[in-house]
Write a protein that holds these residues in place. Structure first.
Motif, PDB file in Angstrom:
ATOM      1  N   GLN A 437      49.724  -7.743  20.591  1.00  0.00           N
ATOM      2  CA  GLN A 437      48.278  -7.962  20.483  1.00  0.00           C
ATOM      3  C   GLN A 437      47.960  -8.946  19.363  1.00  0.00           C
ATOM      4  O   GLN A 437      47.009  -9.725  19.478  1.00  0.00           O
ATOM      5  N   ARG A 438      48.734  -8.932  18.318  1.00  0.00           N
ATOM      6  CA  ARG A 438      48.509  -9.862  17.215  1.00  0.00           C
ATOM      7  C   ARG A 438      48.660 -11.302  17.698  1.00  0.00           C
ATOM      8  O   ARG A 438      47.860 -12.184  17.368  1.00  0.00           O
ATOM      9  N   THR A 439      49.684 -11.565  18.478  1.00  0.00           N
ATOM     10  CA  THR A 439      49.910 -12.917  18.987  1.00  0.00           C
ATOM     11  C   THR A 439      48.885 -13.290  20.043  1.00  0.00           C
ATOM     12  O   THR A 439      48.384 -14.417  20.073  1.00  0.00           O
ATOM     13  N   LEU A 466      44.228 -18.465  34.233  1.00  0.00           N
ATOM     14  CA  LEU A 466      45.180 -17.720  33.410  1.00  0.00           C
ATOM     15  C   LEU A 466      44.486 -16.605  32.646  1.00  0.00           C
ATOM     16  O   LEU A 466      44.990 -15.480  32.587  1.00  0.00           O
ATOM     17  N   LEU A 467      43.344 -16.895  32.081  1.00  0.00           N
ATOM     18  CA  LEU A 467      42.631 -15.876  31.317  1.00  0.00           C
ATOM     19  C   LEU A 467      42.253 -14.691  32.198  1.00  0.00           C
ATOM     20  O   LEU A 467      42.322 -13.535  31.780  1.00  0.00           O
ATOM     21  N   GLY A 468      41.873 -14.980  33.449  1.00  0.00           N
ATOM     22  CA  GLY A 468      41.594 -13.878  34.365  1.00  0.00           C
ATOM     23  C   GLY A 468      42.822 -13.056  34.690  1.00  0.00           C
ATOM     24  O   GLY A 468      42.743 -11.844  34.878  1.00  0.00           O
ATOM     25  N   ASN A 469      43.988 -13.717  34.731  1.00  0.00           N
ATOM     26  CA  ASN A 469      45.223 -13.007  35.062  1.00  0.00           C
ATOM     27  C   ASN A 469      45.757 -12.162  33.914  1.00  0.00           C
ATOM     28  O   ASN A 469      46.379 -11.125  34.135  1.00  0.00           O
ATOM     29  N   ILE A 470      45.579 -12.633  32.684  1.00  0.00           N
ATOM     30  CA  ILE A 470      46.141 -11.894  31.541  1.00  0.00           C
ATOM     31  C   ILE A 470      45.118 -10.967  30.903  1.00  0.00           C
ATOM     32  O   ILE A 470      45.392 -10.373  29.864  1.00  0.00           O
ATOM     33  N   ALA A 471      43.943 -10.822  31.522  1.00  0.00           N
ATOM     34  CA  ALA A 471      42.910  -9.957  30.943  1.00  0.00           C
ATOM     35  C   ALA A 471      43.389  -8.524  30.787  1.00  0.00           C
ATOM     36  O   ALA A 471      42.964  -7.811  29.876  1.00  0.00           O
ATOM     37  N   THR A 472      44.294  -8.106  31.660  1.00  0.00           N
ATOM     38  CA  THR A 472      44.785  -6.722  31.588  1.00  0.00           C
ATOM     39  C   THR A 472      45.576  -6.447  30.325  1.00  0.00           C
ATOM     40  O   THR A 472      45.738  -5.294  29.934  1.00  0.00           O
ATOM     41  N   TYR A 473      46.115  -7.489  29.692  1.00  0.00           N
ATOM     42  CA  TYR A 473      46.954  -7.304  28.519  1.00  0.00           C
ATOM     43  C   TYR A 473      46.173  -7.402  27.213  1.00  0.00           C
ATOM     44  O   TYR A 473      46.743  -7.206  26.137  1.00  0.00           O
ATOM     45  N   LEU A 474      44.887  -7.713  27.290  1.00  0.00           N
ATOM     46  CA  LEU A 474      44.037  -7.760  26.104  1.00  0.00           C
ATOM     47  C   LEU A 474      43.451  -6.382  25.850  1.00  0.00           C
ATOM     48  O   LEU A 474      43.136  -5.642  26.803  1.00  0.00           O
ATOM     49  N   ASN A 475      43.272  -6.023  24.589  1.00  0.00           N
ATOM     50  CA  ASN A 475      42.653  -4.741  24.322  1.00  0.00           C
ATOM     51  C   ASN A 475      41.163  -4.801  24.641  1.00  0.00           C
ATOM     52  O   ASN A 475      40.583  -5.877  24.841  1.00  0.00           O
ATOM     53  N   GLU A 476      40.538  -3.660  24.697  1.00  0.00           N
ATOM     54  CA  GLU A 476      39.163  -3.576  25.182  1.00  0.00           C
ATOM     55  C   GLU A 476      38.194  -4.390  24.327  1.00  0.00           C
ATOM     56  O   GLU A 476      37.319  -5.087  24.843  1.00  0.00           O
ATOM     57  N   SER A 629      49.510  -5.285  35.872  1.00  0.00           N
ATOM     58  CA  SER A 629      49.147  -3.898  35.627  1.00  0.00           C
ATOM     59  C   SER A 629      48.748  -3.755  34.173  1.00  0.00           C
ATOM     60  O   SER A 629      49.074  -4.573  33.322  1.00  0.00           O
ATOM     61  N   HIS A 630      48.042  -2.690  33.887  1.00  0.00           N
ATOM     62  CA  HIS A 630      47.591  -2.477  32.500  1.00  0.00           C
ATOM     63  C   HIS A 630      48.793  -2.330  31.603  1.00  0.00           C
ATOM     64  O   HIS A 630      49.675  -1.524  31.830  1.00  0.00           O
ATOM     65  N   HIS A 631      48.852  -3.157  30.569  1.00  0.00           N
ATOM     66  CA  HIS A 631      50.025  -3.231  29.700  1.00  0.00           C
ATOM     67  C   HIS A 631      49.871  -2.267  28.535  1.00  0.00           C
ATOM     68  O   HIS A 631      49.012  -2.423  27.687  1.00  0.00           O
ATOM     69  N   THR A 632      50.700  -1.264  28.525  1.00  0.00           N
ATOM     70  CA  THR A 632      50.669  -0.270  27.446  1.00  0.00           C
ATOM     71  C   THR A 632      51.744  -0.588  26.440  1.00  0.00           C
ATOM     72  O   THR A 632      52.890  -0.773  26.782  1.00  0.00           O
ATOM     73  N   ARG A 633      51.398  -0.690  25.180  1.00  0.00           N
ATOM     74  CA  ARG A 633      52.364  -1.042  24.137  1.00  0.00           C
ATOM     75  C   ARG A 633      52.596   0.166  23.234  1.00  0.00           C
ATOM     76  O   ARG A 633      51.689   0.907  22.894  1.00  0.00           O
ATOM     77  N   SER A 634      53.863   0.319  22.842  1.00  0.00           N
ATOM     78  CA  SER A 634      54.229   1.434  21.965  1.00  0.00           C
ATOM     79  C   SER A 634      54.174   1.065  20.501  1.00  0.00           C
ATOM     80  O   SER A 634      54.372   1.904  19.646  1.00  0.00           O
ATOM     81  N   ASN A 635      53.967  -0.204  20.208  1.00  0.00           N
ATOM     82  CA  ASN A 635      53.965  -0.637  18.811  1.00  0.00           C
ATOM     83  C   ASN A 635      52.712  -0.130  18.125  1.00  0.00           C
ATOM     84  O   ASN A 635      51.601  -0.509  18.437  1.00  0.00           O
TER      85      ASN A 635
END
Length: 796
Positions: A437-439, A466-476, A629-635
């Motif tokens: 998320q930092r990057t 691209l922004l529409g495609n990677i929206a799932t990986y951005l936090n709310e 898919s919604h990207h869940t991070r463990s960090n």
């Protein structure tokens, strides 16, 4: 014997306990009295081969020959002679008997006879591999005979071993001795340990012990005979039993038969020199030998030869033995790319060969080389990596991508080559899911904000996609601050029709991100304007989008009345069923053509991004197959921040999340809070930005109404000294009956919410005349003021 070695390793011997290697399982065969074991290093576990030779008497002839072999192996170095690593000699007491054991540690190898059975090559592929191996052994023998004036004296199938990369190596140097043909007074044996050689492998002069004739013969006479024995054993598939069997030439290739017969000439002086055998162009010139030879001397080739070779290599590799390509050619190719001797087309061949590996082997043998190549300054290498990122991107871990790959890839966003910028942009579809998320928030979004006003329309269009495609990986929090501004303020107002169409599709694809207030006040008003767009495709998408968002509002309203939802009607997360938007433009040379995308999904369900923008006439390419898919991070270092307090609060979509300070950004517009240092925009880019400040198309309006944005722009320009990218097109927040406008609110929006300048204002439900902007006597006052100014300017 094996039990004895186990006892020695356990510490019963003196000296072996200090051997830094572990002895493993034995091979079924070895030369002479030697035993061949697998082994590993105690330091790093790397594989080795361990040869052992034992004798009951310290003066045993076998031990003396073994010591000669150790000395020769230690001093003679050649790429096709077995590499020496370590040796030791250990005495063990077994009752009244003292046993002496010699240990030689070498690079990991296995007997040639065992490797041939393991490979199981047939027909042409077998002959090509035998040609490669014979070429290597012939070079080793020629080096000993012609360069070192040494005689191996024992060339046969048992004296050849094979490395893990399938290279043939010559060993069994126990009989190796100097050629003393110039010593006319010598009368004893020239080869002190010739008695170790089997009679079937000896030429007639050795059988008769005619050392005078041997000394008068060329240095290669004995080893040429042995090389002929090796050729016979290879093609007959069995060990030589007696000398007469050498006359059977049924299995010898026709192109090799004349040289085979000269190697086995009955007259030593007429035997073929081993160096001359290498000149047999007909036999040794095949695809495998030529390919390996080219790779061995790659540094001597010019760029044109390299380029031609590597472009043909993928097709050649298909025709070569698969095992040899993977174990021999692939390591050579990876090494040449890593050290810069190969050119960009070699990467295509490397990835093709890598596709034949298992996932684990690919990660070990290919992936480290690819990661190192991202640091290359060769633009052709960088382009090739980005073009094939979908083939290896999934194999890289998130840490590698975030720390080692992305910093180098990101330099392409600001590259002067538009083609490289586009490839860098498209590569993010594969790499973005692995970024932290930092990057994502602190770096990638800022680059995307710049690309959305790029001078190339294809890049602007694909940035929105691209922004529409990677929206799932951005936090709310980032999604709420970024998506609407990026899609409405920039994409929907772009002068390029496909860019406006991509903005509509992206809004529909991320519809579950927005709540009812955002849909009604910020999204629908911007889409409705495009229902009268000059481009028919944009109009069609606009009507479908309006229908979809109205249906969402209607459904949420019904659910709210039924008590199935809370106060907020919209969903708070993007569903897992979201698809991918296909790239709008396939090449920068095709810019300017209209984007023909498929119709939007029905308004009653979440839109499919893949079907919404997957087709464009002659200019559409498929996006890499990446599951959105919604990207869940463990960090735990990158937790999602809380959502903005207000649904309409927008403070930029380049802001760094989670406590990363970005400084005072209140005077900046656009959706990156901290623009990266770039030179002054070109005239073409300035024209694009100026065009984006204007509405795409507007119906005819009364004069008083059309003048309103100009007055807003003047006021906005007075608030800041910097150039305001979006300030001139931003509409002020309209007055409402419940929350009237105030100067205090305006100041707070400018200072604390830099997104307010480009955020589309929510429309009012009923008109409320403003001072100097309404009808009746108010416009008259403005007219009088204008006349008074005119009189003053005229000098009255």
């Amino acid at each position: 014997m094996f039990k004895f070695l186990k006892g020695v390793v356990a510490g019963s011997g003196t000296g072996l306990k200090d051997l830094p290697y572990n002895i493993g399982d034995p091979y079924p065969s070895a030369w002479g009295s030697w035993n061949h074991f697998r082994g590993t290093s105690k330091d790093d576990g790397s594989p080795v081969s361990i040869f052992t030779l034992s004798g009951n008497n310290a003066q045993d002839g076998h031990l003396a020959a073994g010591r000669n072999g150790v000395k020769r192996l230690r001093t003679v170095r050649h790429p096709n002679i077995l590499s020496f690593l370590h040796s030791t000699e250990v005495e063990t007491n077994d009752g009244a008997t003292t046993k002496v054991t010699i240990y030689i540690v070498t690079e990991p190898v296995m007997p040639l006879s065992d490797k041939i059975k393991e490979l199981g090559l047939k027909a042409t592929q077998r002959d090509e591999y035998f040609a490669l191996g014979l070429h290597q052994i012939t070079k080793a023998v020629s080096f000993l005979n012609n360069d070192c004036k040494l005689v191996h004296g024992n060339v046969c199938l048992a004296s050849v071993v094979v490395t893990p990369t399938l290279d043939w190596k010559l060993h069994a140097l126990d009989v190796l001795s100097e050629f003393d043909g110039t010593n006319e007074s010598a009368s004893g044996p020239m080869l002190p340990f010739e008695w170790l050689v089997g009679t079937q492998y000896k030429p007639m002069e050795m059988v008769k012990s005619d050392w005078v004739a041997i000394r008068k013969s060329p240095p290669w006479a004995i080893d040429s005979w042995g090389l002929g024995c090796l050729i016979y054993e290879l093609f007959s598939g069995s060990k030589l039993g007696k000398t007469e069997e050498l006359r059977n030439t049924v299995g010898i290739p026709k192109s090799l038969l004349p040289d085979y017969q000269r190697l086995l000439s009955s007259m030593p002086s007429r035997r073929l020199n081993t160096s001359k055998l290498l000149e047999n162009g007909e036999y040794f010139q095949n695809k495998l030998v030529d390919t390996i030879h080219f790779m061995d001397i790659l540094n001597l080739k010019d760029s044109v030869e390299k380029d031609t070779f590597f472009r043909k290599l993928p097709n050649i590799a298909e025709q070569l033995p698969r095992e040899i390509v993977i174990k021999k050619l692939l390591p050579l190719l990876a090494s040449s790319l890593e050290f810069g001797s190969a050119v960009a087309p070699a990467l295509t061949a490397l990835l093709k060969m890598g596709s034949w590996l298992s996932t684990e082997d690919f990660s070990v043998k290919v992936l480290p080389t690819i990661v190192k190549l991202f640091a290359s300054n060769d633009r052709a290498i960088r382009v090739s990596l980005l073009q094939h990122v979908d083939q290896f991107g999934e194999s890289m871990s998130g840490q590698i991508v975030d720390e080692q790959v992305y910093p180098h890839v990101a330099t392409g966003f600001a590259d002067t080559s538009a083609f490289l910028r586009e490839l860098t942009l498209k590569s993010m579809l594969v790499l973005a899911p692995k970024l932290s998320q930092r990057t994502l928030s602190g770096s990638l979004l800022k680059y995307l904000s710049k690309l959305q006003v790029d001078e190339e329309p294809a890049i602007r269009t694909n940035t929105t996609i691209l922004l529409g495609n990677i929206a799932t990986y951005l936090n709310e929090g980032t999604r709420k601050r970024v998506l609407i501004n990026a899609f409405t303020v920039r994409a929907l107002r772009d002068t390029f029709p496909p860019a406006r169409g991509a903005g509509i599709v992206a809004l529909c694809a991320t519809s579950s991100t927005y709540d009812d207030t955002e849909i009604a006040t910020r999204i629908l008003p911007n889409i409705v304007v495009l229902t009268i767009d000059q481009d028919s495709d944009v109009r069609s998408k606009a009507f479908q989008a309006v229908e979809q968002f109205l249906q969402i509002l209607k459904q949420n309203y019904e659910k709210t009345n039924a008590g199935e939802m809370g106060v907020t009607g919209g969903a708070s997360a993007i569903p897992d069923s979201a698809g991918l938007i296909g790239w709008a433009m396939s090449s920068l040379t095709l810019k300017g053509k209209p984007l023909e995308q498929a119709p939007l999904a029905s308004s009653s369900s979440a839109p499919s991004l893949a079907s919404a923008a997957s087709n464009a006439a002659n200019i559409v390419t498929e996006a890499p197959s990446v599951k959105a898919s919604h990207h869940t991070r463990s960090n735990s270092d990158f937790t999602d921040p809380p959502a903005p307090p207000s649904p309409t609060s927008t403070d930029g979509w380049g802001d760094v999340e989670n406590g990363i300070s970005e400084g005072n950004e209140s005077d900046k517009d656009g959706w990156d809070l901290e623009p990266l240092d770039e030179p002054k925009p070109s005239p073409a880019l300035s024209n694009i930005q100026a065009a984006q400040k204007r509405p795409v198309s507007q119906p005819s309006k009364p004069a008083a109404t059309s003048a309103r944005p100009k007055i807003s722009a003047v006021k906005a320009a007075a608030k800041t000294e910097d150039d305001d990218l979006w300030g001139s097109i931003a509409a002020p927040l309209p007055a409402t009956s419940s929350r009237p406008l105030s100067s205090k609110k305006t100041v707070q929006s400018d200072d604390e919410d830099p997104w307010a300048a480009i955020a589309a204002p929510p429309p009012t439900t009923r008109a409320k005349p403003l001072s100097g902007r309404g009808r009746g006597t108010k416009p008259a006052a403005l007219k009088l003021g204008a006349q008074r100014i005119n009189r003053t300017s005229s000098g009255m």
